[in-house]
Design a protein around this motif. Sequence first.
Motif, mmCIF file in Angstrom:
data_model
loop_
_atom_site.group_PDB
_atom_site.id
_atom_site.type_symbol
_atom_site.label_atom_id
_atom_site.label_comp_id
_atom_site.label_asym_id
_atom_site.label_seq_id
_atom_site.Cartn_x
_atom_site.Cartn_y
_atom_site.Cartn_z
ATOM 1 N N SER A 240 0.694 -1.341 0.159
ATOM 2 C CA SER A 240 -0.035 -0.113 0.000
ATOM 3 C C SER A 240 0.930 1.316 0.033
ATOM 4 O O SER A 240 0.278 2.384 0.179
ATOM 5 N N THR A 241 2.422 1.108 -0.031
ATOM 6 C CA THR A 241 3.165 2.120 -0.094
ATOM 7 C C THR A 241 3.221 2.615 -1.598
ATOM 8 O O THR A 241 3.594 1.943 -2.484
ATOM 9 N N SER A 242 2.769 3.765 -2.107
ATOM 10 C CA SER A 242 3.099 4.449 -3.527
ATOM 11 C C SER A 242 4.400 4.785 -3.635
ATOM 12 O O SER A 242 5.027 5.162 -2.785
ATOM 13 N N TYR A 243 4.605 5.132 -4.947
ATOM 14 C CA TYR A 243 6.084 5.644 -5.208
ATOM 15 C C TYR A 243 5.855 7.003 -4.825
ATOM 16 O O TYR A 243 7.067 7.374 -4.026
ATOM 17 N N GLY A 244 4.787 7.914 -4.833
ATOM 18 C CA GLY A 244 4.952 9.143 -4.079
ATOM 19 C C GLY A 244 5.142 9.139 -2.602
ATOM 20 O O GLY A 244 6.052 9.927 -2.155
ATOM 21 N N ASP A 245 4.779 8.051 -1.785
ATOM 22 C CA ASP A 245 5.280 7.824 -0.394
ATOM 23 C C ASP A 245 6.473 7.410 -0.255
ATOM 24 O O ASP A 245 7.304 8.088 0.564
ATOM 25 N N GLU A 246 6.977 6.747 -1.143
ATOM 26 C CA GLU A 246 8.604 6.580 -1.066
ATOM 27 C C GLU A 246 9.593 7.687 -1.216
ATOM 28 O O GLU A 246 10.447 7.918 -0.432
ATOM 29 N N VAL A 247 8.890 8.290 -2.183
ATOM 30 C CA VAL A 247 9.770 9.784 -2.644
ATOM 31 C C VAL A 247 9.698 10.520 -1.280
ATOM 32 O O VAL A 247 10.753 11.299 -1.003
ATOM 33 N N THR A 448 -16.850 8.812 -0.965
ATOM 34 C CA THR A 448 -15.727 7.867 -0.530
ATOM 35 C C THR A 448 -14.343 8.454 -0.865
ATOM 36 O O THR A 448 -14.490 9.098 -2.071
ATOM 37 N N VAL A 449 -13.373 8.248 -0.324
ATOM 38 C CA VAL A 449 -11.937 8.562 -0.706
ATOM 39 C C VAL A 449 -11.172 7.261 -0.590
ATOM 40 O O VAL A 449 -11.328 6.676 0.623
ATOM 41 N N PRO A 450 -10.530 6.731 -1.531
ATOM 42 C CA PRO A 450 -9.598 5.660 -1.343
ATOM 43 C C PRO A 450 -8.601 6.075 -0.141
ATOM 44 O O PRO A 450 -8.030 6.852 -0.211
ATOM 45 N N LEU A 451 -8.316 4.549 0.545
ATOM 46 C CA LEU A 451 -7.504 4.497 1.716
ATOM 47 C C LEU A 451 -6.195 4.716 1.145
ATOM 48 O O LEU A 451 -5.252 5.177 1.728
ATOM 49 N N PHE A 452 -5.849 3.993 -0.022
ATOM 50 C CA PHE A 452 -4.509 4.223 -0.682
ATOM 51 C C PHE A 452 -4.427 4.024 -2.047
ATOM 52 O O PHE A 452 -5.608 3.477 -2.519
ATOM 53 N N GLY A 453 -3.578 4.318 -2.712
ATOM 54 C CA GLY A 453 -3.388 4.033 -4.178
ATOM 55 C C GLY A 453 -2.034 4.036 -4.747
ATOM 56 O O GLY A 453 -1.519 5.066 -4.333
ATOM 57 N N GLN A 454 -1.789 3.436 -5.785
ATOM 58 C CA GLN A 454 -0.327 3.544 -6.323
ATOM 59 C C GLN A 454 -0.167 4.819 -6.962
ATOM 60 O O GLN A 454 1.135 5.118 -7.151
ATOM 61 N N SER A 455 -1.011 5.671 -7.388
ATOM 62 C CA SER A 455 -0.948 6.758 -8.098
ATOM 63 C C SER A 455 -0.963 7.752 -7.079
ATOM 64 O O SER A 455 -0.995 9.073 -7.753
ATOM 65 N N PHE A 456 -1.117 7.890 -5.957
ATOM 66 C CA PHE A 456 -1.415 8.969 -4.961
ATOM 67 C C PHE A 456 -0.185 8.785 -3.836
ATOM 68 O O PHE A 456 0.387 7.855 -3.639
ATOM 69 N N ASN A 457 -0.149 9.961 -3.112
ATOM 70 C CA ASN A 457 0.797 10.228 -2.078
ATOM 71 C C ASN A 457 -0.164 10.434 -0.772
ATOM 72 O O ASN A 457 -0.925 11.168 -0.655
ATOM 73 N N MET A 459 1.608 9.609 2.435
ATOM 74 C CA MET A 459 2.384 9.512 3.912
ATOM 75 C C MET A 459 3.078 11.120 3.594
ATOM 76 O O MET A 459 3.355 11.412 2.691
ATOM 77 N N GLY A 460 3.700 11.204 4.941
ATOM 78 C CA GLY A 460 4.713 12.432 5.271
ATOM 79 C C GLY A 460 3.753 13.834 5.023
ATOM 80 O O GLY A 460 2.510 13.733 5.178
ATOM 81 N N TYR A 461 4.426 14.912 5.017
ATOM 82 C CA TYR A 461 3.692 16.232 4.860
ATOM 83 C C TYR A 461 2.898 16.221 3.767
ATOM 84 O O TYR A 461 1.799 16.791 3.694
ATOM 85 N N SER A 462 3.640 16.100 2.469
ATOM 86 C CA SER A 462 3.003 16.201 1.329
ATOM 87 C C SER A 462 1.817 15.254 1.075
ATOM 88 O O SER A 462 0.661 15.659 0.575
ATOM 89 N N GLY A 463 1.709 13.865 1.834
ATOM 90 C CA GLY A 463 0.680 13.163 1.900
ATOM 91 C C GLY A 463 -0.424 13.652 2.612
ATOM 92 O O GLY A 463 -1.725 13.512 2.344
ATOM 93 N N ALA A 464 -0.148 14.367 3.800
ATOM 94 C CA ALA A 464 -1.237 14.990 4.482
ATOM 95 C C ALA A 464 -1.891 15.920 3.740
ATOM 96 O O ALA A 464 -3.206 16.255 3.743
ATOM 97 N N PHE A 465 -1.289 16.783 2.887
ATOM 98 C CA PHE A 465 -1.874 17.764 2.214
ATOM 99 C C PHE A 465 -2.974 17.354 1.206
ATOM 100 O O PHE A 465 -3.851 17.520 1.046
ATOM 101 N N GLU A 466 -2.665 16.207 0.691
ATOM 102 C CA GLU A 466 -3.109 15.247 -0.452
ATOM 103 C C GLU A 466 -4.506 14.721 0.093
ATOM 104 O O GLU A 466 -5.452 14.645 -0.526
#
Length: 510
Positions: A240-247, A448-457, A459-466
């Motif tokens: 459930s970790t997206s590439y955006g999360d890893e970055v 509804t909003v998806p809990l996670f997705g490969q094309s979304f961010n 985690m972290g501060y940018s993830g909170a914004f998203e």
Amino acid sequence: MSKLTEGLTYDYLSSEAAPTREARIETCNAFGGSCNSLRTGMGTGCSKNNSRKFAQGGGCQLNLALGIVSSFQNVVVIIHGPLGCGSNNLGRAGTRKTARILKQRPTTTDTIWIQTNLDDTDVITGGIEKLRQAVLYAEQEYRPDAIIIGNSCLPGIIGDDIDTLLNELDGQIAAKVVPIHCEGFKSKYVATGYDSAYHGVLKKMVEPIQRYEKALPNELADSNEKYRHSKIVNLFNVGSTSYGDEVELSRLLTALGLEVRVLPLYSSVEEISRISEAALNISICATHDDYLLGHLKERFGTEYIIDTLPIGIKNTNQWLRVIAEFFKLEKEVEKLIAIETAQLEEALEPFKKVLKGKSVFVGGGETRIFTTGELYQSLGMRVVGLKPHNFDRFAIPMIDSIDDQEAVIDVAPGQPAEELVILSRLKPDLYVGHAQANAWITKLGIPTVPLFGQSFNYMGYSGAFELARKAARVLKNTSLSQKIVSNVALPFRPIWFESNPFDNIKEAKV
């Protein structure tokens, strides 16, 4: 090491398979009540023994295990079982290819899997010969770095001794041969599949590596202290970790002067073999990682952190502080947190105006839903309910993060009919959960909003914004869910929505 893992033992590699989660950690997969009552039940030890008279749906340990190992570079996965056991690989193939492109991995190593296709005859005579042929074919045709065998329920029932066969073949082929025992009937907790995958990886793919010590800078060093090994950290990703999360998480750790290696998903066999080089192993999800990281600590002495999932400002700050403390970077991390938090708080102000006073229900993995719920609380929303797939010792401290301790908690893997009754009564303004559940929930008229997705961010501060942006956008325009509820009916009679959603839960007697 987190206090959450105190008292746990991980030295199981002498066994063919990982122990079940029933035997290893305090896990509950059937509970209905409130935050308060769940904490009480887990404290007395009774809730972990709850069960169900009827279960509508669940998960497959084999699919969870294959979700990890099929992502490795230049491997062949052999699914030892009936044809249907490999069906999920069809849907997974596209996701894998997209992820490899994003991570700039070679696109020539798409997921390759072979099915032994056990049938009625094999149930009687055994399927070992089919597995032997499949392993030899994989070696000759693809020349992979590793051949990974996912042992499904059927060979476990009929008693196929795959380990003896693989030990016999191990010296005859160049590839590493890795058995993954995923016999789902052994455990009712689907997350045992993660342990099964990592058990095989630890036994056959991880090599001890010589570590190199450096002296700490004089201003940080104690009299005789040596720097523990290096500033290399392993950041463990999950499905459930997206590439955006890893970055995003790598960006934050790099800002502290750390060298980040993201693994094991999408890693090469060589990268996995060097997993013990790091000074610190960092988890973002205890449900996925505790078995792996606990073994690495006991086997190689590598410290690890299983603390919280870095979703939202509070939990990202906590996650960074624990890591920084290990490396004696407390001053540096406070500077980083101050800068990031100030920028994020300013950016969140427009979304808070939309979200304030709204209610939210969150369903999914235990650590993810509590951290996600805490984020939405910080934006002015009310968490009225949560639905974790399972609940164990790693999530107990997170109960306190929910402001309303009478909020409903439904511990249930699957069970959409049970969840729909709860939601029809709570009527939250927003539902955040897995994509599979969101289709059902939208038919209730709930956005509804998806809990996670490969094309979304996420985690972290940018993830909170998203996460804030997504929720605000959905709540500004609810026409989709309203049109669906007006035109699409759920397959339940009205009397079902009047029933007790927890009638099928059998509470353990203490």
